[in-house]
Design a protein around this motif. Structure first.
Motif, PDB file in Angstrom:
ATOM      1  N   LEU A 118       8.626 -78.679 -65.713  1.00  0.00           N
ATOM      2  CA  LEU A 118       9.425 -78.142 -64.607  1.00  0.00           C
ATOM      3  C   LEU A 118      10.867 -78.075 -65.081  1.00  0.00           C
ATOM      4  N   GLU A 155       7.964 -82.888 -56.546  1.00  0.00           N
ATOM      5  CA  GLU A 155       9.187 -82.069 -56.556  1.00  0.00           C
ATOM      6  C   GLU A 155       9.913 -82.190 -55.225  1.00  0.00           C
ATOM      7  N   CYS A 167       2.224 -76.393 -56.928  1.00  0.00           N
ATOM      8  CA  CYS A 167       3.119 -75.678 -57.828  1.00  0.00           C
ATOM      9  C   CYS A 167       2.352 -74.622 -58.623  1.00  0.00           C
TER      10      CYS A 167
END
Length: 256
Positions: A115, A209, A237
């Motif tokens: 990420l 996240e 995600c």
């Protein structure tokens, strides 16, 4: 028939996933087509894990049975010649015993999720990582990740179309690393378990996240886990940041 273990590296973009499909390109289909160039006929290979569309492989393991007694190096070179137009490569090959099975002999799977937080669009890492605009709190994410370690009912973190008989799994590792660079921060999620549920890793990362962004707390991770309800999960995600990074066996077939 001689059996061979293959260590496979692939870029998931452009593939409908690992598993062979009639109307869409797959990593399995590409390798089986290459095998058919070496030994005409139908080939079926088995893999340690069936990655979804867009997910990458750094060290996927598969096995195949062939008629000819191949030197492993020459087999990998021949397969790579026929795979040269694909984003698939055989990075290692080994002769294995008949009782070796890429899936059923495996004792653990290791995944990596990348990420990247930065304002500007990704260039070199486009399609290879999930991008968010703002930096995240890595300490909070690790605290949330720690709540998931161990043996649990992971109903909250599995896809509604998951076909596993049971949502109970043992998660051995969920570690978050922060790598700072001049224009961006990369967060790497290292995940390890014997087996995973469908979309489990992407569900973990999407929810963590939210913890890193401050929308959830580490305690919310515990509540989500205990809810055993898909609605308690954060957003799943995208697949382009996920990599099958390794497979563990009682005896590594590639180091013998």
């Amino acid at each position: 028939m001689p059996r061979y273990a293959l260590k496979v590296d692939y870029h998931g973009a452009g593939f409908a996933g690992w598993q062979r499909q009639k109307e869409h390109p797959s990593v399995q289909g590409a390798i089986e087509a290459a095998l058919a160039k070496l030994e005409p006929g139908e080939h079926t290979i088995a893999a340690a894990g069936r990655t979804d569309a867009g997910v990458h492989g750094l060290a996927q393991v598969a096995h195949c049975d062939l008629v000819k007694d191949w030197d492993p190096f020459r087999l990998s070179e021949a397969l790579n010649f026929h795979l040269r137009t694909q984003r698939v490569a055989i990075v290692d090959c080994a002769a294995v015993d008949d009782d070796f099975h890429a899936r059923f002999s495996a004792r653990e799977r290791r995944y990596l999720f990348r990420l990247i937080a930065r304002r500007a669009p990704l260039t070199h890492d486009r399609g290879l990582a999930w991008q968010v605009k703002r930096q995240l709190d890595v300490t909070a994410m690790q605290a949330g990740a720690d709540r998931l370690i161990g043996r649990h009912d992971f109903t909250t973190f599995r896809s509604s179309i998951c076909q596993a008989d049971s949502p109970v799994r043992t998660l051995d590792e969920l570690r978050v690393e922060e790598h700072r660079r001049e224009y961006e921060v990369e967060y790497r999620f290292h995940v390890r378990a014997r087996s995973f549920l469908h979309n489990q890793v992407r569900s973990f990362v999407g929810t963590l996240e939210r913890v890193g962004a401050g929308s959830m707390t580490p305690d919310d991770m515990t509540r989500a886990l205990e809810a055993r309800d898909r609605a308690a999960c954060g957003p799943v995600c995208p697949p382009e940041g996920l990599y099958l990074a390794g497979v563990g066996y009682p005896k590594d077939p590639f180091t013998g």
